[in-house]
Design a protein around this motif. Structure first.
Motif, PDB file in Angstrom:
ATOM      1  N   MET A   1      -6.593  -2.978  12.830  1.00 44.64           N
ATOM      2  CA  MET A   1      -6.334  -1.794  13.621  1.00 44.64           C
ATOM      3  C   MET A   1      -5.811  -0.649  12.760  1.00 44.64           C
ATOM      4  O   MET A   1      -5.741   0.475  13.190  1.00 44.64           O
ATOM      5  N   SER A   2      -5.363  -0.949  11.556  1.00 47.88           N
ATOM      6  CA  SER A   2      -4.818   0.086  10.689  1.00 47.88           C
ATOM      7  C   SER A   2      -5.949   0.779   9.951  1.00 47.88           C
ATOM      8  O   SER A   2      -6.834   0.152   9.404  1.00 47.88           O
ATOM      9  N   GLU A   3      -5.914   2.118   9.916  1.00 51.01           N
ATOM     10  CA  GLU A   3      -6.945   2.890   9.241  1.00 51.01           C
ATOM     11  C   GLU A   3      -6.467   3.262   7.840  1.00 51.01           C
ATOM     12  O   GLU A   3      -5.323   3.634   7.629  1.00 51.01           O
ATOM     13  N   VAL A   4      -7.373   3.161   6.876  1.00 50.00           N
ATOM     14  CA  VAL A   4      -7.026   3.451   5.492  1.00 50.00           C
ATOM     15  C   VAL A   4      -6.994   4.963   5.293  1.00 50.00           C
ATOM     16  O   VAL A   4      -7.908   5.671   5.702  1.00 50.00           O
ATOM     17  N   MET A   5      -5.946   5.452   4.685  1.00 50.55           N
ATOM     18  CA  MET A   5      -5.783   6.883   4.467  1.00 50.55           C
ATOM     19  C   MET A   5      -6.311   7.263   3.102  1.00 50.55           C
ATOM     20  O   MET A   5      -5.971   6.634   2.102  1.00 50.55           O
ATOM     21  N   PHE A  13      -2.425  21.043  -1.629  1.00 48.01           N
ATOM     22  CA  PHE A  13      -1.046  20.598  -1.804  1.00 48.01           C
ATOM     23  C   PHE A  13      -0.872  19.978  -3.174  1.00 48.01           C
ATOM     24  O   PHE A  13      -1.808  19.459  -3.770  1.00 48.01           O
ATOM     25  N   PRO A  14       0.340  19.948  -3.696  1.00 47.97           N
ATOM     26  CA  PRO A  14       0.603  19.213  -4.938  1.00 47.97           C
ATOM     27  C   PRO A  14       0.338  17.732  -4.742  1.00 47.97           C
ATOM     28  O   PRO A  14       0.539  17.181  -3.667  1.00 47.97           O
ATOM     29  N   ALA A  15      -0.111  17.078  -5.786  1.00 48.25           N
ATOM     30  CA  ALA A  15      -0.408  15.650  -5.703  1.00 48.25           C
ATOM     31  C   ALA A  15       0.856  14.853  -5.426  1.00 48.25           C
ATOM     32  O   ALA A  15       1.885  15.070  -6.037  1.00 48.25           O
ATOM     33  N   MET A  16       0.803  13.956  -4.475  1.00 46.17           N
ATOM     34  CA  MET A  16       1.956  13.114  -4.137  1.00 46.17           C
ATOM     35  C   MET A  16       2.070  11.958  -5.116  1.00 46.17           C
ATOM     36  O   MET A  16       1.098  11.538  -5.737  1.00 46.17           O
ATOM     37  N   ALA A  17       3.245  11.413  -5.201  1.00 41.12           N
ATOM     38  CA  ALA A  17       3.474  10.280  -6.093  1.00 41.12           C
ATOM     39  C   ALA A  17       2.728   9.056  -5.582  1.00 41.12           C
ATOM     40  O   ALA A  17       2.646   8.815  -4.371  1.00 41.12           O
ATOM     41  N   ASP A  18       2.180   8.297  -6.536  1.00 38.15           N
ATOM     42  CA  ASP A  18       1.467   7.081  -6.139  1.00 38.15           C
ATOM     43  C   ASP A  18       2.399   6.103  -5.430  1.00 38.15           C
ATOM     44  O   ASP A  18       1.958   5.349  -4.558  1.00 38.15           O
ATOM     45  N   GLY A  19       3.668   6.103  -5.785  1.00 39.65           N
ATOM     46  CA  GLY A  19       4.613   5.193  -5.141  1.00 39.65           C
ATOM     47  C   GLY A  19       4.723   5.433  -3.649  1.00 39.65           C
ATOM     48  O   GLY A  19       4.855   4.487  -2.860  1.00 39.65           O
ATOM     49  N   ARG A  20       4.656   6.713  -3.221  1.00 39.02           N
ATOM     50  CA  ARG A  20       4.734   7.020  -1.788  1.00 39.02           C
ATOM     51  C   ARG A  20       3.509   6.495  -1.058  1.00 39.02           C
ATOM     52  O   ARG A  20       3.603   5.975   0.055  1.00 39.02           O
ATOM     53  N   LEU A  21       2.337   6.631  -1.677  1.00 37.18           N
ATOM     54  CA  LEU A  21       1.118   6.123  -1.064  1.00 37.18           C
ATOM     55  C   LEU A  21       1.164   4.602  -0.956  1.00 37.18           C
ATOM     56  O   LEU A  21       0.788   4.025   0.079  1.00 37.18           O
ATOM     57  N   GLN A  22       1.653   3.951  -2.009  1.00 35.29           N
ATOM     58  CA  GLN A  22       1.745   2.491  -1.970  1.00 35.29           C
ATOM     59  C   GLN A  22       2.749   2.034  -0.907  1.00 35.29           C
ATOM     60  O   GLN A  22       2.520   1.035  -0.204  1.00 35.29           O
ATOM     61  N   ALA A  23       3.848   2.749  -0.759  1.00 38.64           N
ATOM     62  CA  ALA A  23       4.833   2.388   0.260  1.00 38.64           C
ATOM     63  C   ALA A  23       4.253   2.523   1.657  1.00 38.64           C
ATOM     64  O   ALA A  23       4.498   1.681   2.539  1.00 38.64           O
ATOM     65  N   ALA A  29       0.549  -2.381   6.299  1.00 35.98           N
ATOM     66  CA  ALA A  29       0.167  -3.795   6.236  1.00 35.98           C
ATOM     67  C   ALA A  29       1.163  -4.664   6.997  1.00 35.98           C
ATOM     68  O   ALA A  29       0.779  -5.597   7.723  1.00 35.98           O
ATOM     69  N   ILE A  30       2.461  -4.344   6.860  1.00 33.20           N
ATOM     70  CA  ILE A  30       3.488  -5.138   7.556  1.00 33.20           C
ATOM     71  C   ILE A  30       3.363  -4.978   9.063  1.00 33.20           C
ATOM     72  O   ILE A  30       3.374  -5.963   9.817  1.00 33.20           O
ATOM     73  N   SER A  31       3.239  -3.719   9.529  1.00 32.08           N
ATOM     74  CA  SER A  31       3.148  -3.497  10.977  1.00 32.08           C
ATOM     75  C   SER A  31       1.852  -4.087  11.533  1.00 32.08           C
ATOM     76  O   SER A  31       1.829  -4.664  12.628  1.00 32.08           O
ATOM     77  N   GLY A  32       0.762  -3.964  10.759  1.00 32.01           N
ATOM     78  CA  GLY A  32      -0.492  -4.560  11.207  1.00 32.01           C
ATOM     79  C   GLY A  32      -0.423  -6.081  11.218  1.00 32.01           C
ATOM     80  O   GLY A  32      -0.983  -6.736  12.120  1.00 32.01           O
ATOM     81  N   ALA A  33       0.266  -6.650  10.230  1.00 30.21           N
ATOM     82  CA  ALA A  33       0.406  -8.107  10.176  1.00 30.21           C
ATOM     83  C   ALA A  33       1.198  -8.628  11.369  1.00 30.21           C
ATOM     84  O   ALA A  33       0.854  -9.677  11.957  1.00 30.21           O
ATOM     85  N   LEU A  34       2.257  -7.947  11.778  1.00 34.19           N
ATOM     86  CA  LEU A  34       3.029  -8.362  12.954  1.00 34.19           C
ATOM     87  C   LEU A  34       2.172  -8.347  14.209  1.00 34.19           C
ATOM     88  O   LEU A  34       2.225  -9.270  15.035  1.00 34.19           O
ATOM     89  N   LEU A  35       1.363  -7.288  14.329  1.00 33.74           N
ATOM     90  CA  LEU A  35       0.479  -7.209  15.495  1.00 33.74           C
ATOM     91  C   LEU A  35      -0.556  -8.327  15.454  1.00 33.74           C
ATOM     92  O   LEU A  35      -0.879  -8.934  16.495  1.00 33.74           O
ATOM     93  N   LEU A  36      -1.063  -8.625  14.264  1.00 33.49           N
ATOM     94  CA  LEU A  36      -2.052  -9.695  14.125  1.00 33.49           C
ATOM     95  C   LEU A  36      -1.428 -11.046  14.442  1.00 33.49           C
ATOM     96  O   LEU A  36      -2.054 -11.900  15.114  1.00 33.49           O
ATOM     97  N   VAL A  37      -0.203 -11.268  14.002  1.00 30.95           N
ATOM     98  CA  VAL A  37       0.482 -12.533  14.306  1.00 30.95           C
ATOM     99  C   VAL A  37       0.646 -12.684  15.814  1.00 30.95           C
ATOM    100  O   VAL A  37       0.416 -13.773  16.378  1.00 30.95           O
ATOM    101  N   ALA A  38       1.060 -11.617  16.497  1.00 30.20           N
ATOM    102  CA  ALA A  38       1.213 -11.678  17.958  1.00 30.20           C
ATOM    103  C   ALA A  38      -0.115 -12.006  18.619  1.00 30.20           C
ATOM    104  O   ALA A  38      -0.174 -12.818  19.581  1.00 30.20           O
ATOM    105  N   ALA A  39      -1.210 -11.418  18.117  1.00 23.76           N
ATOM    106  CA  ALA A  39      -2.521 -11.671  18.709  1.00 23.76           C
ATOM    107  C   ALA A  39      -2.944 -13.129  18.474  1.00 23.76           C
ATOM    108  O   ALA A  39      -3.490 -13.789  19.381  1.00 23.76           O
TER     109      ALA A  39
END
Length: 425
Positions: A1-5, A13-23, A29-39
């Motif tokens: 259900m999670s869409e890749v950005m 805009f100025p380029a954002m830090a890769d760390g922010r994108l990874q976070a 992934a965590i929120s999607g995994a919780l939803l998947l576990v519930a399903a």
């Protein structure tokens, strides 16, 4: 259900830090995994249990958890894009409402930040004159500021066209001199010289020079007297007449030089003061001075001198600005430190500066607040819709993923509570 950005490399805009994108991806992934576990739990309960007893509680919990997670996923996703790319009404809010958001932000800033009262309060709280004074009073800061100013002045001077400035300065000086009434200036100058006694000192120097000149040229003067004397007059008569006259003249000069109250000095003083009065009141004398001034200004040598003013001034400024030990740089540093000390130590000066700053801020807020905040709305309006959405999600999306996690967890707890209540009652 999670869409890749897509971080979108081509962006305003100025380029954002890769760390922010990874976070952000990690939180998705965590929120999607919780939803998947519930399903998965819900499907397993439906497929392999009779939904009775403990399994009923687990199934109800998983079911409510899915509902909560899906609802919050929809809510979070709808801020930035159409969920599942379906054009559902009231979704993709940020791309659709980007311009309204910009206008709303501009209005908010204008009404709650760019007002005379708020700017005045902030200026008073900032203690701008005190801080500026503390900074300027530091000799090291003053030296640095003088250095930066000298660099700026040198750069500006090098950028200017000397030929145009030379003619402009000469024309300006010539025009001002022609428009200036010289007679009153000369009158004041003569009166100042007389009041200071410098004219008497000049007279003394002149008389001493004259006495020395006469003594150096005595033989030549005697020869001249002999040439002008009739031939029938004996030479010894010429000698006696010349020596007597020469001695009387030298004695007279000596008397004037040695007597500050001599009548000749008083007459000289009276003549100069009378001339000063005529320079101020006599139309004929004033006209003569003006005519002389114009004749001098029309002389080619004077025009050439006026044209050299810019070159001389520029050289003085550049040499002074380049030399850290020059009088110009030292004067600039001393004036800077003095200004800082006054701002720092004098409450009256600080109060006046604060009043000026508050009036200036009030004027800006009253007359230019709309122009300033238009920068916000017009800038936001130029942004690409999708790119704006992606960058905003990259900025705040990680925190928004906690809403999905909370929705999944709270939904599970709510579902368990409702199922438990229904079983008990």
């Amino acid at each position: 259900m999670s869409e890749v950005m897509d971080p979108a490399a081509d962006s305003p805009f100025p380029a954002m830090a890769d760390g922010r994108l990874q976070a952000l991806r990690r939180m998705k992934a965590i929120s999607g995994a919780l939803l998947l576990v519930a399903a998965i739990v819900y499907v397993l309960c439906r497929a392999f249990t009779d939904s009775d007893g403990v399994w009923g509680y687990i199934q109800a919990t998983a079911e409510a958890s899915m509902v909560g997670g899906l609802a919050d996923w929809f809510a979070v996703t709808a801020l930035f894009r159409h969920p599942l790319r379906l054009p559902i009404p009231h979704t993709a809010i940020i791309p659709r409402k980007k311009d309204q958001i910009g206008e709303g932000l501009a209005t908010f800033v204008r009404e709650y930040f760019l007002t005379s009262e708020i700017l005045g309060e902030r200026l008073a709280a900032a203690r701008v004159p005190q801080r500026v004074g503390d900074w300027l009073a530091d000799p090291e800061h003053a030296r640095r500021l003088a250095q930066e100013l000298s660099i700026s002045v040198s750069g500006m001077a090098e950028m200017l066209r000397d030929d145009q400035l030379r003619n402009s300065v000469a024309t300006f000086a010539d025009k001002r001199l022609r428009q200036t009434d010289m007679s009153p200036l000369l009158a004041r100058l003569l009166e100042a010289v007389c009041d200071s006694g410098q004219h008497q000192a000049a007279l003394t120097t002149t008389l001493r020079g004259l006495a020395h000149f006469l003594e150096e040229n005595r033989s030549e003067l005697r020869r001249r007297v002999a040439l002008e004397s009739p031939e029938w007059v004996p030479d010894w008569v010429d000698d006696r007449v010349f020596n007597k006259g020469f001695q009387l003249l030298q004695s007279f000069i000596t008397d004037v030089v040695g007597d500050d109250g001599h009548g000749l000095r008083k007459g000289f003083d009276d003549q100069l003061r009378d001339f000063a009065e005529r320079l101020r009141d006599d139309p004929e004398q004033i006209a003569k001075v003006e005519q002389t001034k114009l004749e001098i200004l029309d002389h080619p040598a004077v025009r050439s001198y006026l044209e050299d003013i810019w070159g001389t001034l520029k050289k003085f400024i550049l040499d002074g600005a380049a030399d850290p030990e020059s009088d110009l740089r030292r004067s600039a540093e001393a004036l800077t430190v003095r200004a800082g000390e006054v701002l720092r130590d004098d409450p009256d000066v600080r109060g006046r500066v604060n009043d000026v700053l508050e009036r200036l801020a009030g004027h800006v807020a009253t007359h230019y607040a709309d122009d300033l905040t238009d920068v916000i709305s017009t800038t936001v309006a130029r942004w690409d819709n999708e790119e704006t959405s992606r960058r905003l999600e990259l900025q705040v999306g990680r925190d928004l993923q906690f809403i999905r996690i909370n929705g999944t967890v709270v939904g599970a707890l709510a579902g368990l509570a409702i199922y438990t209540f229904s079983r008990l009652f």
